[in-house]
Design a protein around this motif. Structure first.
Motif, PDB file in Angstrom:
ATOM      1  N   HIS A  17      46.043  45.845  34.660  1.00 13.02           N
ATOM      2  CA  HIS A  17      45.914  45.922  35.869  1.00 13.02           C
ATOM      3  C   HIS A  17      45.913  46.734  37.006  1.00 13.02           C
ATOM      4  O   HIS A  17      44.887  46.963  37.994  1.00 13.02           O
ATOM      5  N   ASN A  54      42.890  43.308  39.411  1.00 16.45           N
ATOM      6  CA  ASN A  54      42.225  44.737  40.473  1.00 16.45           C
ATOM      7  C   ASN A  54      40.718  44.611  41.440  1.00 16.45           C
ATOM      8  O   ASN A  54      40.658  43.999  41.104  1.00 16.45           O
ATOM      9  N   VAL A 107      45.170  42.144  44.354  1.00 13.73           N
ATOM     10  CA  VAL A 107      45.468  43.578  43.504  1.00 13.73           C
ATOM     11  C   VAL A 107      46.600  44.494  43.650  1.00 13.73           C
ATOM     12  O   VAL A 107      46.039  45.941  44.510  1.00 13.73           O
ATOM     13  N   ASN A 142      44.792  49.938  39.272  1.00 12.16           N
ATOM     14  CA  ASN A 142      44.786  49.849  41.146  1.00 12.16           C
ATOM     15  C   ASN A 142      45.632  50.720  41.313  1.00 12.16           C
ATOM     16  O   ASN A 142      45.821  51.133  42.480  1.00 12.16           O
TER      17      ASN A 142
END
Length: 279
Positions: free
Chosen positions: A197, A158, A168, A201
């Protein structure tokens, strides 16, 4: 297929870290789990002494747990490092020296999933140069995984916590999966879907599951915010795992969360003990 229907393994590099490494497999077994995963345990050495590898192998075998996943050398984790394979110079050389060590160790324990973290962007280096280096090294890793009958995992991290890491988003990581499979001709690279993660994002997790469940080789979970156990944040993890099951995912789910201010053995109350052992 939510919490009670999935197959879970414990990440011993983030849980049970209050114990020495060689005591963690037995602690996971005592908590009711039959499978574990690990980041590369020797953060300063891609090629530890054989005696250290043998000692870890014995403690996994003696605990009666299955090693399901192992990271390649990635530098200091947790910490500022996020991988080594795309870093020019000494770090990528250390990664290459680690490839067969990881494959041999994983193969000796029947581990079928090897995770290769990409590596941060380096100031003053053309990103295209790093990507070309990464592809060469990932192909080597894919070949080593193939040798032991394992898959190669590519993970998205992330951006808030890893601002220099280039993968990412789910599409970015899956794009690398595709390039590795094309370059190697092996087809054994898969997406590692880490729901923590991806949520950090801001991705649409039901959409990610719908689009990429079939490309996914492993799943990891932690709640958000806080990266704690399920129920400590706001992620609907039970629902998301149910969606994964309905989308056809039948693999393992790694518990990669922080236990908080308590012993790790007390951080699994969300999961009935009878649901911790592999079925």
């Amino acid at each position: 297929m939510g919490f009670t229907e999935q197959r879970f393994n414990v990440n011993l590099s983030i849980l049970f870290t209050e114990l020495p490494l060689l005591e963690r497999p037995a602690a996971a077994a005592a908590a009711g789990f039959t499978a574990v995963e690990l980041w590369w345990p020797w953060v300063d050495s891609p090629t530890p002494a054989q005696s250290e590898l043998d000692a870890l192998r014995r403690t996994v075998e003696d605990a009666g747990v299955q090693l399901n996943g192992l990271n390649f050398y990635a530098g200091q984790l947790p910490g500022p490092d996020r991988g080594a394979l795309s870093l020019p110079g000494e770090e990528s050389e250390r990664f290459r020296a680690n490839i067969d060590v990881v494959a041999d160790f994983a193969g000796s324990l029947g581990c079928k999933a090897l995770n290769a973290l990409y590596g941060n962007r380096v100031a003053g280096v053309d990103p295209a140069e790093q990507d070309a280096l990464a592809l060469r090294n990932l192909v080597l890793a894919a070949r080593a995984a193939e040798r032991i009958g394992a898959i190669l995992l590519i993970e998205a991290l992330n951006k808030p916590e890893s601002p220099l890491y280039p993968l990412v988003s789910a599409p970015a990581a899956v794009g690398v999966v595709d390039r590795v499979n094309q370059a190697s001709g092996l087809g054994n690279a898969r997406f590692l879907m880490d729901l923590y993660h991806l949520s950090m994002n801001g991705e649409d997790l039901p959409r990610v599951i719908a689009e990429y469940a079939g490309r996914t080789g492993h799943v990891q979970i932690a709640d958000n915010p806080g990266r704690g156990a399920p129920g400590t944040g706001t992620l609907p993890l039970d629902d998301l795992l149910d969606r994964l099951g309905k989308a056809g995912y039948e693999g393992w789910v790694g518990l990669e969360y922080k236990p908080g201010d308590r012993p790790s053995a007390e951080a699994f109350e969300w999961l009935p003990r009878e649901s911790r052992a592999a079925r």
